[in-house]
Motif scaffolding. Structure first.
Motif, mmCIF file in Angstrom:
data_model
loop_
_atom_site.group_PDB
_atom_site.id
_atom_site.type_symbol
_atom_site.label_atom_id
_atom_site.label_comp_id
_atom_site.label_asym_id
_atom_site.label_seq_id
_atom_site.Cartn_x
_atom_site.Cartn_y
_atom_site.Cartn_z
ATOM 1 N N PRO A 77 -6.663 -1.021 -13.901
ATOM 2 C CA PRO A 77 -5.522 -0.166 -14.250
ATOM 3 C C PRO A 77 -4.217 -0.882 -13.897
ATOM 4 C CG PRO A 77 -7.161 1.044 -12.988
ATOM 5 C CD PRO A 77 -7.598 -0.386 -12.977
ATOM 6 N N MET A 78 -3.182 -0.626 -14.687
ATOM 7 C CA MET A 78 -1.925 -1.359 -14.535
ATOM 8 C C MET A 78 -1.365 -1.272 -13.110
ATOM 9 S SD MET A 78 1.502 -1.107 -16.819
ATOM 10 C CE MET A 78 0.721 -0.861 -18.376
ATOM 11 N N ALA A 79 -1.446 -0.069 -12.505
ATOM 12 C CA ALA A 79 -0.862 0.118 -11.163
ATOM 13 C C ALA A 79 -1.596 -0.751 -10.137
ATOM 14 C CB ALA A 79 -0.958 1.588 -10.765
ATOM 15 N N GLU A 80 -2.918 -0.832 -10.306
ATOM 16 C CA GLU A 80 -3.728 -1.630 -9.377
ATOM 17 C C GLU A 80 -3.422 -3.123 -9.539
ATOM 18 O OE1 GLU A 80 -8.413 -1.782 -8.506
ATOM 19 O OE2 GLU A 80 -7.714 0.059 -9.449
ATOM 20 N N TRP A 81 -3.228 -3.533 -10.772
ATOM 21 C CA TRP A 81 -2.921 -4.934 -11.067
ATOM 22 C C TRP A 81 -1.533 -5.300 -10.507
ATOM 23 C CZ3 TRP A 81 -4.079 -9.603 -11.388
ATOM 24 C CH2 TRP A 81 -3.521 -10.547 -12.252
ATOM 25 N N ALA A 82 -0.575 -4.384 -10.661
ATOM 26 C CA ALA A 82 0.779 -4.630 -10.128
ATOM 27 C C ALA A 82 0.730 -4.667 -8.596
ATOM 28 C CB ALA A 82 1.732 -3.543 -10.616
ATOM 29 N N ALA A 83 -0.079 -3.772 -7.999
ATOM 30 C CA ALA A 83 -0.173 -3.713 -6.533
ATOM 31 C C ALA A 83 -0.761 -5.009 -5.971
ATOM 32 C CB ALA A 83 -1.042 -2.528 -6.121
ATOM 33 N N HIS A 84 -1.579 -5.677 -6.764
ATOM 34 C CA HIS A 84 -2.162 -6.954 -6.347
ATOM 35 C C HIS A 84 -1.051 -7.935 -5.952
ATOM 36 C CE1 HIS A 84 -5.419 -9.935 -6.374
ATOM 37 N NE2 HIS A 84 -4.499 -10.783 -6.788
ATOM 38 N N PHE A 85 0.101 -7.820 -6.611
ATOM 39 C CA PHE A 85 1.222 -8.734 -6.325
ATOM 40 C C PHE A 85 2.196 -8.139 -5.313
ATOM 41 C CE2 PHE A 85 -0.709 -10.377 -10.024
ATOM 42 C CZ PHE A 85 -0.559 -11.755 -9.907
ATOM 43 N N THR A 86 2.451 -6.846 -5.426
ATOM 44 C CA THR A 86 3.461 -6.258 -4.518
ATOM 45 C C THR A 86 2.897 -6.103 -3.101
ATOM 46 O OG1 THR A 86 2.795 -4.096 -5.368
ATOM 47 C CG2 THR A 86 4.782 -5.054 -6.307
ATOM 48 N N GLU A 87 1.579 -5.988 -2.966
ATOM 49 C CA GLU A 87 0.988 -5.842 -1.628
ATOM 50 C C GLU A 87 0.597 -7.190 -1.011
ATOM 51 O OE1 GLU A 87 -2.197 -3.042 -2.046
ATOM 52 O OE2 GLU A 87 -0.824 -1.420 -2.629
ATOM 53 N N ASN A 88 0.759 -8.258 -1.759
ATOM 54 C CA ASN A 88 0.409 -9.590 -1.242
ATOM 55 C C ASN A 88 1.601 -10.532 -1.456
ATOM 56 O OD1 ASN A 88 -1.052 -11.905 -0.403
ATOM 57 N ND2 ASN A 88 -1.684 -12.329 -2.513
ATOM 58 N N ARG A 89 2.805 -10.012 -1.134
ATOM 59 C CA ARG A 89 4.026 -10.771 -1.465
ATOM 60 C C ARG A 89 4.059 -12.117 -0.743
ATOM 61 N NH1 ARG A 89 8.833 -8.110 0.062
ATOM 62 N NH2 ARG A 89 9.976 -9.178 -1.611
ATOM 63 N N THR A 90 3.739 -12.106 0.557
ATOM 64 C CA THR A 90 3.799 -13.376 1.311
ATOM 65 C C THR A 90 2.819 -14.385 0.718
ATOM 66 O OG1 THR A 90 4.297 -12.051 3.236
ATOM 67 C CG2 THR A 90 3.710 -14.345 3.646
ATOM 68 N N GLY A 91 1.608 -13.901 0.402
ATOM 69 C CA GLY A 91 0.599 -14.789 -0.203
ATOM 70 C C GLY A 91 1.098 -15.368 -1.524
ATOM 71 N N VAL A 92 1.753 -14.551 -2.325
ATOM 72 C CA VAL A 92 2.258 -15.015 -3.623
ATOM 73 C C VAL A 92 3.319 -16.094 -3.414
ATOM 74 C CG1 VAL A 92 3.568 -14.321 -5.682
ATOM 75 C CG2 VAL A 92 1.730 -12.865 -4.826
ATOM 76 N N PHE A 93 4.216 -15.859 -2.438
ATOM 77 C CA PHE A 93 5.299 -16.835 -2.222
ATOM 78 C C PHE A 93 4.741 -18.147 -1.641
ATOM 79 C CE2 PHE A 93 8.137 -12.871 -1.516
ATOM 80 C CZ PHE A 93 8.193 -12.664 -2.884
ATOM 81 N N VAL A 94 3.815 -18.021 -0.673
ATOM 82 C CA VAL A 94 3.208 -19.231 -0.081
ATOM 83 C C VAL A 94 2.461 -20.011 -1.177
ATOM 84 C CG1 VAL A 94 1.419 -20.060 1.518
ATOM 85 C CG2 VAL A 94 3.038 -18.302 2.265
ATOM 86 N N GLY A 95 1.720 -19.274 -2.009
ATOM 87 C CA GLY A 95 0.968 -19.905 -3.103
ATOM 88 C C GLY A 95 1.895 -20.676 -4.033
ATOM 89 N N SER A 96 3.071 -20.128 -4.268
ATOM 90 C CA SER A 96 4.003 -20.804 -5.178
ATOM 91 C C SER A 96 4.503 -22.113 -4.589
ATOM 92 C CB SER A 96 5.182 -19.893 -5.498
ATOM 93 O OG SER A 96 4.669 -18.759 -6.142
ATOM 94 N N VAL A 97 4.745 -22.104 -3.265
ATOM 95 C CA VAL A 97 5.163 -23.361 -2.622
ATOM 96 C C VAL A 97 4.033 -24.392 -2.747
ATOM 97 C CG1 VAL A 97 5.839 -24.443 -0.444
ATOM 98 C CG2 VAL A 97 6.706 -22.163 -1.021
ATOM 99 N N LEU A 98 2.791 -23.940 -2.479
ATOM 100 C CA LEU A 98 1.646 -24.855 -2.575
ATOM 101 C C LEU A 98 1.491 -25.396 -3.992
ATOM 102 C CD1 LEU A 98 -1.022 -22.913 -0.433
ATOM 103 C CD2 LEU A 98 0.348 -24.885 0.261
ATOM 104 N N MET A 99 1.671 -24.526 -4.981
ATOM 105 C CA MET A 99 1.529 -24.954 -6.379
ATOM 106 C C MET A 99 2.637 -25.943 -6.744
ATOM 107 S SD MET A 99 -0.108 -24.984 -9.150
ATOM 108 C CE MET A 99 -1.306 -23.689 -9.340
ATOM 109 N N CYS A 100 3.838 -25.694 -6.211
ATOM 110 C CA CYS A 100 4.963 -26.583 -6.483
ATOM 111 C C CYS A 100 4.629 -27.998 -5.984
ATOM 112 C CB CYS A 100 6.193 -26.044 -5.765
ATOM 113 S SG CYS A 100 7.717 -26.499 -6.548
ATOM 114 N N ILE A 101 4.089 -28.066 -4.756
ATOM 115 C CA ILE A 101 3.731 -29.379 -4.186
ATOM 116 C C ILE A 101 2.567 -29.986 -4.981
ATOM 117 C CG2 ILE A 101 2.888 -30.581 -2.121
ATOM 118 C CD1 ILE A 101 4.137 -28.228 -0.473
ATOM 119 N N GLY A 102 1.534 -29.166 -5.196
ATOM 120 C CA GLY A 102 0.313 -29.667 -5.855
ATOM 121 C C GLY A 102 0.580 -30.167 -7.258
#
Lengths: 231, 194
Positions: free
Chosen positions: A37-62
């Motif tokens: 469901p859309m709300a659950e999919w959106a919550a995957h990102f809003t409830e894991n904000r730090t993980g998303v930001f850290v992942g982006s730094v890692l992806m930038c380096i990788g």
């Protein structure tokens, strides 16, 4: 040994580790179902904000570290192709085209998580765009790996730079990458973005191929034809 | 008493791998992935056999059979091409041409069949069965097109009077037989199996 080629190969290994770290940090390994469901999919990102930001730094380096890797790989392919190297030039253009989406994936995911007060629809749409950018470039992978395979199989050197089986393995992985381009048609099943043929088979074979290429580059670094410019 | 002639052990021929070792990475790799395709299809089919059979009845088995005959015959010509290349016979390139023509026939029939289905509203997203139908036959068609490209290259690079590159003939033949083998299993799975 040609140390530049060896260093390029190792940068590919480090790049792979960073990129895998990013995918883990984004919590998309295994990928959530597109039929959530859309709300659950959106919550995957809003409830894991730090993980998303850290992942982006890692992806930038990788993703940045992948370019020295491909630089070394082009160096080997150019010697394999001979005096005139149209296919290597083609490969040099396809790779950035295929890797640019990785940068955009990062931007989409970060934007989806950046403002938790944003509407669910907007967050989910950005997250969808990120997944599409990650998986859809299947046909770009097909072009990239098939061209690479042809260069390896048409090696002009008396002692080839890469083993011929690697050329066939490239073509095989290229063919298997293609189903990723069809993910917009499906929300469930093996061709959806979390499906066995759109995600698992391409990811598994891509990982195997990169490991094989890394090994072959370390081997190619000792090839006599790769020593000519070394002082 | 009957004297039984003692058979002398025949000299064992040296091991021969058709084509080259490397191509078998592609052949076995592809076979493994197609085996995963087939098992996945059977697992999903077992979950809803009635719907799959209803959709299967919408396929045209005559076109499937025609394509099977085209590919099997093309494989026969390919095998002849390899045999004649080994003998150094001047007809070998003509056999490659025949293989290509039959392969192109397969592509034309497949395009006609897809067109017929799409006009009837049976598209990729019509049902699970048709998803598999288009994706599997599409991935197989990609193999056919790659095979045809390789055969065209082989045909253009050998003249009847030359010493033939036998290993290249064998390698192309192995790939073309793989294309044929995968189609035979796909035909049985999609068109025939109840």
């Amino acid at each position: 040994m040609n140390k530049s080629i060896a260093a390029s190969a190792w940068s590919g290994m480090i790049a792979m580790m960073f990129m895998f770290g990013a995918i883990i940090s984004w919590q998309i390994f295994p990928p959530p179902s597109p039929s959530l469901p859309m709300a659950e999919w959106a919550a995957h990102f809003t409830e894991n904000r730090t993980g998303v930001f850290v992942g982006s730094v890692l992806m930038c380096i990788g993703s940045s570290l992948f370019f020295p890797f491909f630089g070394g790989f082009y160096g080997c392919l150019k010697v394999a192709e001979g005096k005139h190297t149209p296919l290597t030039y083609g490969m040099m253009m396809i790779v950035p085209f295929g890797f640019l989406p990785l940068f955009l994936v990062m931007i989409c995911f970060v934007t989806a998580a950046y403002r938790p007060e944003m509407s669910t629809e907007m967050t989910a749409a950005l997250a969808d765009a990120g997944m599409f950018l990650l998986v859809i470039p299947g046909f770009i992978g097909l072009a990239q790996w098939v061209v690479t395979g042809i260069i390896i199989l048409r090696d002009v050197n008396p002692q080839p730079i890469f083993p011929r089986w690697l050329g066939y393995a490239n073509i095989w992985v290229g063919i298997l990458a293609a189903p990723g381009s069809f993910i917009p048609f499906f929300k469930t099943g093996p061709f959806a973005w979390n499906g066995v043929f759109a995600f698992w088979v391409p990811v598994f074979t891509f990982g195997m191929l990169l490991t094989a290429v890394l090994w072959a580059m370390l081997r190619a670094a000792k090839h006599p034809a790769m020593q000519q410019d070394q002082s | 008493m009957i004297a039984v002639p003692i058979k002398q052990p025949a000299e064992r021929p040296a091991k021969h791998i058709p084509g080259e070792e490397g191509i078998w990475v592609l052949i076995f790799g592809d076979m493994v992935v197609f085996a995963i395709f087939f098992v996945t299809f059977l697992v999903y089919k077992a979950g809803n056999p009635a719907a799959y059979e209803a959709d299967q009845a919408l396929l045209n088995p005559h076109l499937g059979l025609l394509n099977t005959l085209l590919l099997l015959t093309s494989s026969l010509f390919m095998a002849q091409a390899v045999r004649l290349a080994r003998l150094g016979a001047k007809e070998a390139p003509a056999m490659i041409t025949a293989t290509i023509v039959l392969g192109l026939g397969f592509v034309v029939v497949k395009a006609f069949e897809w067109g017929e289905k799409i006009r009837a509203g049976l598209t990729l997203t019509h049902s699970e069965f048709f998803t598999y139908y288009y994706m599997f036959t599409g991935i197989h068609l990609m193999h056919v097109l790659i095979g045809l490209g390789v055969l065209l290259w082989l045909r253009s690079s050998c003249k009847p009077s030359e010493q033939y590159p036998v290993a290249t003939f064998e390698g192309c033949g192995v790939f073309w037989h793989l294309v044929d083998l995968l189609w035979v299993v796909l035909f049985a799975l999609l068109y025939l199996m109840k």
